[in-house]
Design a protein around this motif. Structure first.
Motif, PDB file in Angstrom:
ATOM      1  N   ASP A  58       0.840  -1.190   0.000  1.00  0.00           N
ATOM      2  CA  ASP A  58       0.000   0.000   0.000  1.00  0.00           C
ATOM      3  C   ASP A  58       0.875   1.240   0.000  1.00  0.00           C
ATOM      4  OD1 ASP A  58      -2.297   1.531  -0.037  1.00  0.00           O
ATOM      5  OD2 ASP A  58      -2.746   1.268   2.087  1.00  0.00           O
ATOM      6  N   VAL A  59       0.304   2.331  -0.481  1.00  0.00           N
ATOM      7  CA  VAL A  59       0.960   3.634  -0.464  1.00  0.00           C
ATOM      8  C   VAL A  59       0.008   4.612   0.196  1.00  0.00           C
ATOM      9  CG1 VAL A  59       1.916   5.513  -1.849  1.00  0.00           C
ATOM     10  CG2 VAL A  59       2.258   3.151  -2.571  1.00  0.00           C
ATOM     11  N   SER A  60       0.549   5.416   1.114  1.00  0.00           N
ATOM     12  CA  SER A  60      -0.245   6.426   1.795  1.00  0.00           C
ATOM     13  C   SER A  60       0.331   7.787   1.472  1.00  0.00           C
ATOM     14  CB  SER A  60      -0.197   6.169   3.302  1.00  0.00           C
ATOM     15  OG  SER A  60      -0.914   7.162   3.987  1.00  0.00           O
ATOM     16  N   HIS A  61      -0.553   8.753   1.297  1.00  0.00           N
ATOM     17  CA  HIS A  61      -0.122  10.109   0.979  1.00  0.00           C
ATOM     18  C   HIS A  61      -0.302  10.970   2.211  1.00  0.00           C
ATOM     19  CE1 HIS A  61       0.116   8.693  -3.076  1.00  0.00           C
ATOM     20  NE2 HIS A  61      -1.107   8.228  -2.956  1.00  0.00           N
ATOM     21  N   GLY A  62       0.679  11.794   2.482  1.00  0.00           N
ATOM     22  CA  GLY A  62       0.722  12.565   3.712  1.00  0.00           C
ATOM     23  C   GLY A  62      -0.404  13.562   3.847  1.00  0.00           C
ATOM     24  N   MET A  63      -0.500  14.102   5.041  1.00  0.00           N
ATOM     25  CA  MET A  63      -1.517  15.104   5.335  1.00  0.00           C
ATOM     26  C   MET A  63      -0.835  16.457   5.449  1.00  0.00           C
ATOM     27  SD  MET A  63      -3.726  12.916   8.079  1.00  0.00           S
ATOM     28  CE  MET A  63      -4.809  14.277   8.422  1.00  0.00           C
ATOM     29  N   SER A  64      -1.174  17.364   4.563  1.00  0.00           N
ATOM     30  CA  SER A  64      -0.616  18.714   4.590  1.00  0.00           C
ATOM     31  C   SER A  64      -1.726  19.710   4.865  1.00  0.00           C
ATOM     32  CB  SER A  64       0.039  19.043   3.251  1.00  0.00           C
ATOM     33  OG  SER A  64       1.096  18.185   2.993  1.00  0.00           O
ATOM     34  N   GLY A  65      -2.258  19.694   6.020  1.00  0.00           N
ATOM     35  CA  GLY A  65      -3.342  20.612   6.335  1.00  0.00           C
ATOM     36  C   GLY A  65      -4.614  19.854   6.615  1.00  0.00           C
ATOM     37  N   GLN A  66      -5.747  20.477   6.349  1.00  0.00           N
ATOM     38  CA  GLN A  66      -7.041  19.877   6.623  1.00  0.00           C
ATOM     39  C   GLN A  66      -7.264  18.643   5.758  1.00  0.00           C
ATOM     40  OE1 GLN A  66      -7.590  21.022   9.361  1.00  0.00           O
ATOM     41  NE2 GLN A  66      -9.473  22.196   9.236  1.00  0.00           N
ATOM     42  N   ALA A  78       7.322  26.012  -1.321  1.00  0.00           N
ATOM     43  CA  ALA A  78       7.713  27.240  -2.014  1.00  0.00           C
ATOM     44  C   ALA A  78       8.159  26.995  -3.450  1.00  0.00           C
ATOM     45  CB  ALA A  78       8.814  27.943  -1.233  1.00  0.00           C
ATOM     46  N   SER A  79       8.698  25.795  -3.735  1.00  0.00           N
ATOM     47  CA  SER A  79       9.176  25.490  -5.082  1.00  0.00           C
ATOM     48  C   SER A  79       8.051  25.039  -6.006  1.00  0.00           C
ATOM     49  CB  SER A  79      10.258  24.410  -5.027  1.00  0.00           C
ATOM     50  OG  SER A  79       9.661  23.181  -4.635  1.00  0.00           O
ATOM     51  N   GLY A  80       6.841  24.874  -5.470  1.00  0.00           N
ATOM     52  CA  GLY A  80       5.722  24.426  -6.284  1.00  0.00           C
ATOM     53  C   GLY A  80       5.504  22.922  -6.246  1.00  0.00           C
ATOM     54  N   ARG A  81       6.407  22.179  -5.605  1.00  0.00           N
ATOM     55  CA  ARG A  81       6.248  20.720  -5.492  1.00  0.00           C
ATOM     56  C   ARG A  81       5.410  20.392  -4.270  1.00  0.00           C
ATOM     57  NH1 ARG A  81      12.526  20.007  -5.659  1.00  0.00           N
ATOM     58  NH2 ARG A  81      12.021  20.762  -3.616  1.00  0.00           N
ATOM     59  N   PRO A  82       4.698  19.262  -4.292  1.00  0.00           N
ATOM     60  CA  PRO A  82       3.973  18.847  -3.085  1.00  0.00           C
ATOM     61  C   PRO A  82       4.952  18.731  -1.927  1.00  0.00           C
ATOM     62  CG  PRO A  82       3.319  17.513  -4.955  1.00  0.00           C
ATOM     63  CD  PRO A  82       4.498  18.338  -5.402  1.00  0.00           C
ATOM     64  N   ALA A  83       4.526  19.199  -0.765  1.00  0.00           N
ATOM     65  CA  ALA A  83       5.432  19.286   0.375  1.00  0.00           C
ATOM     66  C   ALA A  83       5.595  17.983   1.149  1.00  0.00           C
ATOM     67  CB  ALA A  83       4.939  20.378   1.324  1.00  0.00           C
ATOM     68  N   THR A  84       4.629  17.101   1.090  1.00  0.00           N
ATOM     69  CA  THR A  84       4.649  15.921   1.938  1.00  0.00           C
ATOM     70  C   THR A  84       4.943  14.666   1.127  1.00  0.00           C
ATOM     71  OG1 THR A  84       2.986  16.988   3.302  1.00  0.00           O
ATOM     72  CG2 THR A  84       3.313  14.632   3.639  1.00  0.00           C
ATOM     73  N   PRO A  85       5.931  13.883   1.533  1.00  0.00           N
ATOM     74  CA  PRO A  85       6.229  12.654   0.790  1.00  0.00           C
ATOM     75  C   PRO A  85       5.135  11.606   0.982  1.00  0.00           C
ATOM     76  CG  PRO A  85       7.537  12.733   2.782  1.00  0.00           C
ATOM     77  CD  PRO A  85       6.798  14.048   2.695  1.00  0.00           C
ATOM     78  N   LYS A 107       9.903   6.000   2.494  1.00  0.00           N
ATOM     79  CA  LYS A 107       9.455   7.323   2.079  1.00  0.00           C
ATOM     80  C   LYS A 107       9.728   7.429   0.585  1.00  0.00           C
ATOM     81  CE  LYS A 107      11.864  10.928   3.398  1.00  0.00           C
ATOM     82  NZ  LYS A 107      12.412  12.070   4.152  1.00  0.00           N
ATOM     83  N   GLN A 108       8.815   8.059  -0.144  1.00  0.00           N
ATOM     84  CA  GLN A 108       9.027   8.205  -1.578  1.00  0.00           C
ATOM     85  C   GLN A 108       8.447   9.521  -2.070  1.00  0.00           C
ATOM     86  OE1 GLN A 108       7.220   4.568  -3.005  1.00  0.00           O
ATOM     87  NE2 GLN A 108       5.346   5.641  -3.528  1.00  0.00           N
ATOM     88  N   SER A 109       8.568   9.771  -3.357  1.00  0.00           N
ATOM     89  CA  SER A 109       8.123  11.027  -3.949  1.00  0.00           C
ATOM     90  C   SER A 109       6.653  11.288  -3.651  1.00  0.00           C
ATOM     91  CB  SER A 109       8.332  11.006  -5.460  1.00  0.00           C
ATOM     92  OG  SER A 109       9.683  10.770  -5.766  1.00  0.00           O
ATOM     93  N   LEU A 111       2.783  11.962  -3.862  1.00  0.00           N
ATOM     94  CA  LEU A 111       1.692  11.570  -4.760  1.00  0.00           C
ATOM     95  C   LEU A 111       2.018  10.407  -5.685  1.00  0.00           C
ATOM     96  CD1 LEU A 111       0.380  15.120  -5.718  1.00  0.00           C
ATOM     97  CD2 LEU A 111      -0.287  13.673  -3.800  1.00  0.00           C
ATOM     98  N   THR A 112       3.069   9.656  -5.393  1.00  0.00           N
ATOM     99  CA  THR A 112       3.449   8.515  -6.223  1.00  0.00           C
ATOM    100  C   THR A 112       2.688   7.283  -5.761  1.00  0.00           C
ATOM    101  OG1 THR A 112       5.638   9.467  -6.484  1.00  0.00           O
ATOM    102  CG2 THR A 112       5.403   7.142  -7.035  1.00  0.00           C
ATOM    103  N   GLU A 113       1.908   6.682  -6.657  1.00  0.00           N
ATOM    104  CA  GLU A 113       1.099   5.503  -6.310  1.00  0.00           C
ATOM    105  C   GLU A 113       1.898   4.207  -6.392  1.00  0.00           C
ATOM    106  OE1 GLU A 113      -1.732   4.600  -5.032  1.00  0.00           O
ATOM    107  OE2 GLU A 113      -2.507   6.605  -4.782  1.00  0.00           O
ATOM    108  N   PHE A 114       2.831   4.102  -7.330  1.00  0.00           N
ATOM    109  CA  PHE A 114       3.607   2.867  -7.415  1.00  0.00           C
ATOM    110  C   PHE A 114       4.707   2.909  -6.360  1.00  0.00           C
ATOM    111  CE2 PHE A 114       5.875   5.781 -10.169  1.00  0.00           C
ATOM    112  CZ  PHE A 114       7.210   5.531  -9.899  1.00  0.00           C
ATOM    113  N   VAL A 115       5.179   1.749  -5.952  1.00  0.00           N
ATOM    114  CA  VAL A 115       6.223   1.673  -4.923  1.00  0.00           C
ATOM    115  C   VAL A 115       7.570   1.807  -5.619  1.00  0.00           C
ATOM    116  CG1 VAL A 115       7.209   0.283  -3.078  1.00  0.00           C
ATOM    117  CG2 VAL A 115       4.741   0.247  -3.473  1.00  0.00           C
ATOM    118  N   GLU A 116       8.228   2.922  -5.392  1.00  0.00           N
ATOM    119  CA  GLU A 116       9.479   3.224  -6.089  1.00  0.00           C
ATOM    120  C   GLU A 116      10.580   2.203  -5.806  1.00  0.00           C
ATOM    121  OE1 GLU A 116       9.143   8.068  -6.447  1.00  0.00           O
ATOM    122  OE2 GLU A 116      10.040   7.222  -4.636  1.00  0.00           O
TER     123      GLU A 116
END
Length: 151
Positions: A58-66, A78-85, A107-109, A111-116
């Motif tokens: 499974d892959v879980s995506h972090g929580m960055s706020g609400q 600040a760079s425009g990339r998602p902040a949470t791995p 930990k991986q990139s 919003l990545t769904e596949f397991v790197e």
């Protein structure tokens, strides 16, 4: 009073299961051999059941706020990339009764769904399997359960 005793009994049963597991005991098991619970994997009559490893991925995506998940993880830094791995996990059974497990969490990139690092995780888990079996034999069959991908 009986209701309180019933609650206490359930709590004590839960605690005893946790203690048993932490001490290396087996609280539950898949009964029978693999050819009984999965006839498609049965060998020829009179042969031993194959060595089978079950993998859960499974892959879980972090929580960055609400909220959480992809929408929340999409909040950019600040760079425009998602902040949470994203976090990937691979869990494998280590014995025929499926009561012993090992896992790899990575930990991986964002919003990545596949397991790197799936290959690394599986290779490491196969090493754990071999160390837990006589003659260092690997599983003959690996069944992978992958939690659903929404896209």
């Amino acid at each position: 009073r009986e209701q309180n005793m019933s609650k206490l009994g359930r709590k004590m049963a839960g605690v005893s299961l946790k203690v048993t597991a932490k001490l290396g005991g087996e609280c539950w098991a898949i009964s029978g051999t693999i050819d009984q619970w999965c006839p498609a994997l049965a060998g020829a009559p009179g042969t031993r059941p194959p060595r089978v490893m079950l993998l859960g991925v499974d892959v879980s995506h972090g929580m960055s706020g609400q909220g959480g998940g992809k929408a929340a993880a999409a909040i950019a830094d600040a760079s425009g990339r998602p902040a949470t791995p994203s976090i990937a996990a691979v869990v494998a059974t280590m014995n025929p009764s499926c009561t012993r497990y090992a896992c790899r969490i990575m930990k991986q990139s964002p919003l990545t769904e596949f397991v790197e690092k799936m290959q690394d995780a599986v290779y490491s888990l196969l090493g754990c399997w071999a160390n837990n079996h006589a003659e260092m034999k690997l599983p003959e069959i690996i069944i992978v359960y992958r939690d659903g991908i929404s896209e």
